[in-house]
Scaffold this motif. Structure first.
Motif, PDB file in Angstrom:
ATOM      1  N   CYS A  36       0.825  -1.216   0.000  1.00 14.00           N
ATOM      2  CA  CYS A  36       0.000   0.000   0.000  1.00 14.00           C
ATOM      3  C   CYS A  36       0.852   1.256   0.000  1.00 14.00           C
ATOM      4  CB  CYS A  36      -0.907   0.001   1.229  1.00 14.00           C
ATOM      5  SG  CYS A  36      -2.346  -1.051   1.079  1.00 14.00           S
ATOM      6  N   THR A  91       0.573   4.047  -2.956  1.00 15.82           N
ATOM      7  CA  THR A  91       0.111   5.398  -2.666  1.00 15.82           C
ATOM      8  C   THR A  91       1.220   6.424  -2.855  1.00 15.82           C
ATOM      9  OG1 THR A  91       0.529   5.025  -0.296  1.00 15.82           O
ATOM     10  CG2 THR A  91      -1.696   4.643  -1.095  1.00 15.82           C
ATOM     11  N   SER A  94      -6.850   3.276   1.042  1.00 16.30           N
ATOM     12  CA  SER A  94      -6.520   2.037   0.327  1.00 16.30           C
ATOM     13  C   SER A  94      -6.204   0.876   1.258  1.00 16.30           C
ATOM     14  CB  SER A  94      -5.321   2.277  -0.607  1.00 16.30           C
ATOM     15  OG  SER A  94      -4.156   2.564   0.139  1.00 16.30           O
TER      16      SER A  94
END
Length: 437
Positions: free
Chosen positions: A144, A148, A174
């Motif tokens: 993640c 991101t 997310s």
């Protein structure tokens, strides 16, 4: 056209692609089960194609299963076939395709590195639960973070979003859905390493596909709701240009009040709908009355004051609006019983209607229109506080004041700047009270 992607964005994509290539280079030095890599890559390509085409969104369980099963350099290759074969809708194709390939390569490589460094491979082979959850969770977090970080970077490079805003909220939004996909990926990896083999691992995808379908249905239904509301609001704006934009801002102010009251997310959304649609009943009022230049007769006033009832009848059959329908009907009721259409007082007025009444009056006072100048926010707040207990629920007024201190407010022009004759309904409303529309 190549010019559609700024030069610095192309440079950013090139750097990300170079990093992805460097991640894959050690592949020749690893003991890679090529059949497993090929199977996972083909499976991911098939799943990604099906999910994007049928449901929208992305499908990470196979990618994360690859991170849990393969060496990092090999796991990084799993997303490549899907990215290189996927249809690219917008031009230029090359930098967009390279970006789609490089981003997941880096994210999967990072997840696999973290997983292997924490002993996740041995935990998967030994079915060591719950210990296997620790490296898997760390790998999902790394996945993640990389996704991101790269997403925020491309916003800065391609869309010139300020750096302080580019990454805001990306990771938090997310993490939960990717964590669910990570758990499914871990289940796939454990079953893959069990005596049942890869075939059993594929069964994990069935409930995930069902979940994707349910999620997609929810989003389609939500999109249909939004389209219905937009159509109704646009119809009101076309008929009564003096309130253009007013509905959206009343919805926003209603949300501020609802959140300050601590209402749950579902009720906050319903109150947003209520604020946006509170004047939909104007569609049932003759346009000549809405735009009449002279004074209203008692009969004409009575017709205009029927617009809450017209609005309620229009939305009666829209089930997803819930209590918003009561707010549309009662948002002109007043705490002392002097409102309309039914003259309800105090606790007889539904809570949602008391919220919208304050939001409606506040925006009416702080918006510049062709027939009146906006009051400063502070003056509007003083007027609301003066009318609290008679026209408005003091609890709603207090909640709005607290929310304004925290978030501020941006008044707006809701009609053309050119001078117009003031409609009679607006002059009459202004005489009745500065806050009572």
């Amino acid at each position: 056209m190549e010019a559609a992607v700024p030069a610095r964005a192309q440079g950013y994509v090139a750097c990300v692609a170079l990093l992805a290539v460097l991640c894959v280079l050690p592949l020749h030095a690893t003991r890679t089960p090529w059949w497993a890599l090929a199977l996972l890559a083909a499976l991911y390509a098939a799943c990604e194609h099906a999910v994007r085409r049928r449901f929208g969104g992305t499908f990470y369980p196979v990618l994360l299963a690859g991170a849990f099963l393969l060496p990092p350099a090999a796991a990084a290759l799993v997303p490549l076939p899907a990215a290189l074969l996927a249809h690219v809708e917008h031009r230029p194709v090359l930098p967009r395709r390279v970006w789609r390939a490089a981003q997941p390569v880096l994210a999967v490589w990072a997840a696999a590195q973290v997983h292997w460094a924490l002993g996740g491979r041995d935990a998967v082979v030994a079915h060591a639960f719950p210990y296997a959850l620790v490296p898997a969770g760390a790998a999902v977090l790394a996945f993640c973070v990389v996704l991101t970080a790269l997403d925020g970077g491309v916003l800065v490079a391609a869309e010139r979003v300020p750096a302080r805003r580019a990454w805001r909220g990306l990771l938090s939004r997310s993490l939960a859905p990717v964590a669910v996909h990570g758990l499914a990926g871990l289940m796939m990896a454990v079953l893959w390493r069990s005596r049942y083999g890869p075939v059993a691992a594929l069964l994990v995808l069935l409930p995930m596909c069902v979940s994707c379908w349910v999620f997609a249905q929810y989003h389609r239904e939500r999109a249909a709701h939004q389209a219905t509301i937009r159509a109704l609001v646009q119809a009101v704006d076309i008929k009564d240009g003096y309130t253009r934009g007013h509905s959206e801002r009343v919805g926003r102010a209603s949300v501020l009040i609802a959140r300050e009251l601590g209402l749950d997310d579902e009720r906050v959304e319903v109150l947003r709908f209520a604020g946006i649609l509170h004047d939909v009943g104007k569609l049932g009022v003759p346009t000549r009355l809405l735009r009449k230049d002279g004074p209203l007769t008692p009969e004409e006033r009575r017709i205009i004051e029927l617009h809450p009832e017209y609005g309620h009848e229009m939305v009666r059959g829209i089930s997803f609006l819930g209590e918003a329908r009561a707010a549309i009907l009662h948002h002109h009721e007043r705490l002392d019983g002097s409102g309309y259409p039914y003259g309800l007082a105090g606790g007889q007025i539904p809570e949602c209607a008391r919220v919208v009444a304050v939001a409606d009056a506040f925006d009416a006072m702080t918006s510049t229109r062709s027939y009146s100048r906006a009051r400063p926010v502070e003056a509007a707040v003083r007027e609301l506080e003066r009318c609290a207990g008679t026209h408005f629920d003091p609890r709603m007024v207090t909640a709005l004041v607290r929310a304004l201190r925290r978030h501020g407010w941006h008044p707006a022009v809701t009609a053309d700047d050119a001078p117009h004759t003031v409609p009679a309904q607006q002059r009459a409303a202004g005489r009745r009270s500065g806050a009572h529309r």
